[in-house]
Design an enzyme around this catalytic site. Structure first.
Site, mmCIF file in Angstrom:
data_model
loop_
_atom_site.group_PDB
_atom_site.id
_atom_site.type_symbol
_atom_site.label_atom_id
_atom_site.label_comp_id
_atom_site.label_asym_id
_atom_site.label_seq_id
_atom_site.Cartn_x
_atom_site.Cartn_y
_atom_site.Cartn_z
ATOM 1 N N ASP A 20 0.839 -1.197 0.000
ATOM 2 C CA ASP A 20 0.000 0.000 0.000
ATOM 3 C C ASP A 20 0.876 1.250 0.000
ATOM 4 O O ASP A 20 2.039 1.213 0.421
ATOM 5 C CB ASP A 20 -0.884 0.036 1.262
HETATM 6 N N1 URA Z 1 -1.286 -5.910 3.933
HETATM 7 C C1 URA Z 1 -1.765 -4.647 3.936
HETATM 8 O O1 URA Z 1 -2.786 -4.365 4.542
HETATM 9 N N2 URA Z 1 -1.072 -3.720 3.254
HETATM 10 C C2 URA Z 1 0.081 -3.972 2.586
HETATM 11 O O2 URA Z 1 0.674 -3.064 2.008
HETATM 12 C C3 URA Z 1 0.560 -5.293 2.611
HETATM 13 C C4 URA Z 1 -0.142 -6.249 3.294
#
Ligand code: URA
Length: 243
Positions: A105
């Site tokens: 993310d």
């Molecule tokens: N899980 C999440 O919630 N975000 C990420 O970036 C990776 C795994």
């Protein structure tokens, strides 16, 4: 044929740091076309010259493999008209063909593999290989006492999606009440860690990926910086994909 300095070429192909490589060269442990070469600045062509370190031929790979310590605020994409991408952390001259392996993310930090090896990228992101991913999260709110057991059984997300069994370890509770937890996932769903924690009543305040399969985030790598993988690291990724 492109030529580069011997020490730079060796360091970029995983033979060790520039300092270590310099020591090996001065000690006569590096040969070029069968002859010991003690000149770090000697220009060599990876394609044309046979370079050996302590008798072991240096593999000449065309593909590039980078470990990036992703900072917050950049997206895991190759291009975007509005947002800054992880590729923009690389000089423009280096970017051609590179792509992140999987996604983190925008606000997630930590280990991101970036490569122009499309086959390895595809293999590592394929559900067939189940590459484990380990995260450290700062969690606010309260988690049930049996949160780890619920992770082991497989969390059901708020939209009804069932997750595979995963590992959750509470590492510490901070003075402000937030928990520091480690999570290991054996699959990759969208926002998975955040949604699993949310399903238990917590909220992820900060998320960092620490490892992906055998590849572990180099603690010496500052956020926003990257380095080439060593030959040993590359080999371990290929072993995972063969499995
Ligand atoms: N899980 C999440 O919630 N975000 C990420 O970036 C990776 C795994």
């Amino acid at each position: 044929m492109a030529q580069e300095r011997l020490d730079k070429m060796l360091a970029s192909r995983g033979a060790g740091s520039r300092k270590k490589v310099g020591q090996l060269i001065r000690a006569g442990r590096v040969t070029v076309n069968g002859q010991p070469c003690r000149d770090s600045a000697r220009k060599v062509s990876p394609e044309q010259d046979a370079v050996c370190v302590m008798g072991v031929p240096l593999r000449t790979r065309k593909e590039r493999y980078f470990m990036l310590n992703k900072p917050a605020g950049v997206i895991s994409a190759t291009e975007d008209v509005e947002q800054k991408t992880v590729l923009e952390l690389f000089p423009e001259s280096e970017r051609a063909g590179l792509a992140p392996v999987g996604r983190l993310d925008k606000d997630t930090l930590g280990l991101l593999l970036v490569t122009d090896d499309g086959a390895l990228n595809h293999a590592l992101t394929s559900p067939r290989h189940h590459v484990d991913k380990r995260y450290r999260a700062l969690v606010s709110g309260t988690l049930a006492d049996d949160a780890a057991e619920q992770f082991q059984r497989g969390i059901e997300l708020r939209d009804g999606t069932k997750c595979l069994p995963a590992d959750l370890t509470v590492l510490e509770q901070q003075a402000d009440g937030c928990l520091v937890v480690e999570v290991v996932l054996h699959e990759g769903k969208y926002h998975q860690v955040k949604r699993m924690i949310a399903a238990l009543g917590g909220h992820v305040e900060r998320l960092e990926r620490l490892s992906m399969g055998p590849l572990v985030l180099d603690p010496a790598l500052e956020q926003g910086t990257y380095r080439e993988l060593t030959e040993a690291e590359i080999e371990t990724l290929f072993v995972v994909c063969k499995g």
